[in-house]
Write an enzyme that holds these catalytic residues in place. Structure first.
Site, PDB file in Angstrom:
ATOM      1  N   ARG A  59     -53.439  32.278  84.667  1.00  0.00           N
ATOM      2  CA  ARG A  59     -52.212  32.611  85.379  1.00  0.00           C
ATOM      3  C   ARG A  59     -50.984  32.165  84.602  1.00  0.00           C
ATOM      4  O   ARG A  59     -51.035  31.197  83.850  1.00  0.00           O
ATOM      5  CB  ARG A  59     -52.198  31.930  86.748  1.00  0.00           C
ATOM      6  N   GLU A  87     -44.838  41.987  93.997  1.00  0.00           N
ATOM      7  CA  GLU A  87     -45.241  40.848  94.833  1.00  0.00           C
ATOM      8  C   GLU A  87     -44.884  41.147  96.284  1.00  0.00           C
ATOM      9  O   GLU A  87     -43.907  41.869  96.540  1.00  0.00           O
ATOM     10  CB  GLU A  87     -44.497  39.575  94.410  1.00  0.00           C
ATOM     11  N   ARG A 145     -47.152  45.605  75.033  1.00  0.00           N
ATOM     12  CA  ARG A 145     -47.315  46.655  74.020  1.00  0.00           C
ATOM     13  C   ARG A 145     -46.634  46.290  72.698  1.00  0.00           C
ATOM     14  O   ARG A 145     -46.836  46.958  71.692  1.00  0.00           O
ATOM     15  CB  ARG A 145     -46.789  47.986  74.553  1.00  0.00           C
ATOM     16  N   ARG A 194     -44.951  37.426  87.327  1.00  0.00           N
ATOM     17  CA  ARG A 194     -46.221  36.698  87.311  1.00  0.00           C
ATOM     18  C   ARG A 194     -47.261  37.502  86.546  1.00  0.00           C
ATOM     19  O   ARG A 194     -47.266  38.728  86.596  1.00  0.00           O
ATOM     20  CB  ARG A 194     -46.715  36.450  88.732  1.00  0.00           C
ATOM     21  N   TYR A 226     -46.448  28.111  83.355  1.00  0.00           N
ATOM     22  CA  TYR A 226     -45.321  28.344  84.264  1.00  0.00           C
ATOM     23  C   TYR A 226     -44.049  27.899  83.548  1.00  0.00           C
ATOM     24  O   TYR A 226     -43.946  26.743  83.154  1.00  0.00           O
ATOM     25  CB  TYR A 226     -45.522  27.589  85.574  1.00  0.00           C
ATOM     26  N   ARG A 263     -46.140  26.013  90.609  1.00  0.00           N
ATOM     27  CA  ARG A 263     -47.315  25.165  90.399  1.00  0.00           C
ATOM     28  C   ARG A 263     -46.971  24.007  89.472  1.00  0.00           C
ATOM     29  O   ARG A 263     -47.412  23.947  88.343  1.00  0.00           O
ATOM     30  CB  ARG A 263     -48.470  25.977  89.801  1.00  0.00           C
ATOM     31  N   CYS A 299     -48.741  47.021  86.358  1.00  0.00           N
ATOM     32  CA  CYS A 299     -47.638  46.328  87.003  1.00  0.00           C
ATOM     33  C   CYS A 299     -47.634  46.662  88.489  1.00  0.00           C
ATOM     34  O   CYS A 299     -47.980  47.773  88.887  1.00  0.00           O
ATOM     35  CB  CYS A 299     -46.302  46.752  86.400  1.00  0.00           C
TER      36      CYS A 299
END
Length: 122
Positions: free
Chosen positions: A6, A77, A62, A89, A107, A115, A74
């Site tokens: 992540r 959220e 790309r 994200r 992050y 997080r 894509c």
């Protein structure tokens, strides 16, 4: 073993250049810290918050050598009240021998608040 890696980063504006640049910074960090090679990537899912619609952030992927055939998608959220704004994200699914507790989830910028426990250097 298949693992999920992540990452998240924020941008200051809904601007295509900034979104692509910051997404590339995030991807570069995820790739470097986890020693990822494109041939071991199953898929990459990239989400944006509702306030980002200037560009598909997958454009940044790309720009990476060797990543032409990696599947990427894509999406948006869910709009949770009072959630972090202007956030990109990434969930990268990879084949790796790295144990789950040794994966470096990345992050950056304002996304560290998502997080903080995973944002600390290992």
């Amino acid at each position: 073993m298949i693992r999920g890696i992540r990452g998240a980063i924020t941008v200051k504006e809904n601007n295509a250049n900034e979104m692509v640049a910051n997404t590339k910074i995030l991807l570069d960090e995820m790739i470097e810290k986890n020693e990822i090679v494109p041939e071991n990537v199953v898929q990459v899912l990239i989400t944006t918050t509702e306030d980002l619609d200037a560009v598909f952030p997958a454009r940044a992927m790309r720009m990476l050598d060797g990543w032409t055939y990696v599947p990427v998608m894509c999406m948006r959220e869910i709009p949770v009240v009072n959630s972090l704004e202007k956030c990109i994200r990434i969930m990268m699914t990879v084949e790796t021998d790295i144990p789950q507790d040794q994966i470096d989830h990345i992050y950056l910028e304002g996304a560290i608040v998502l997080r903080p426990d995973l944002s600390m250097n290992k």
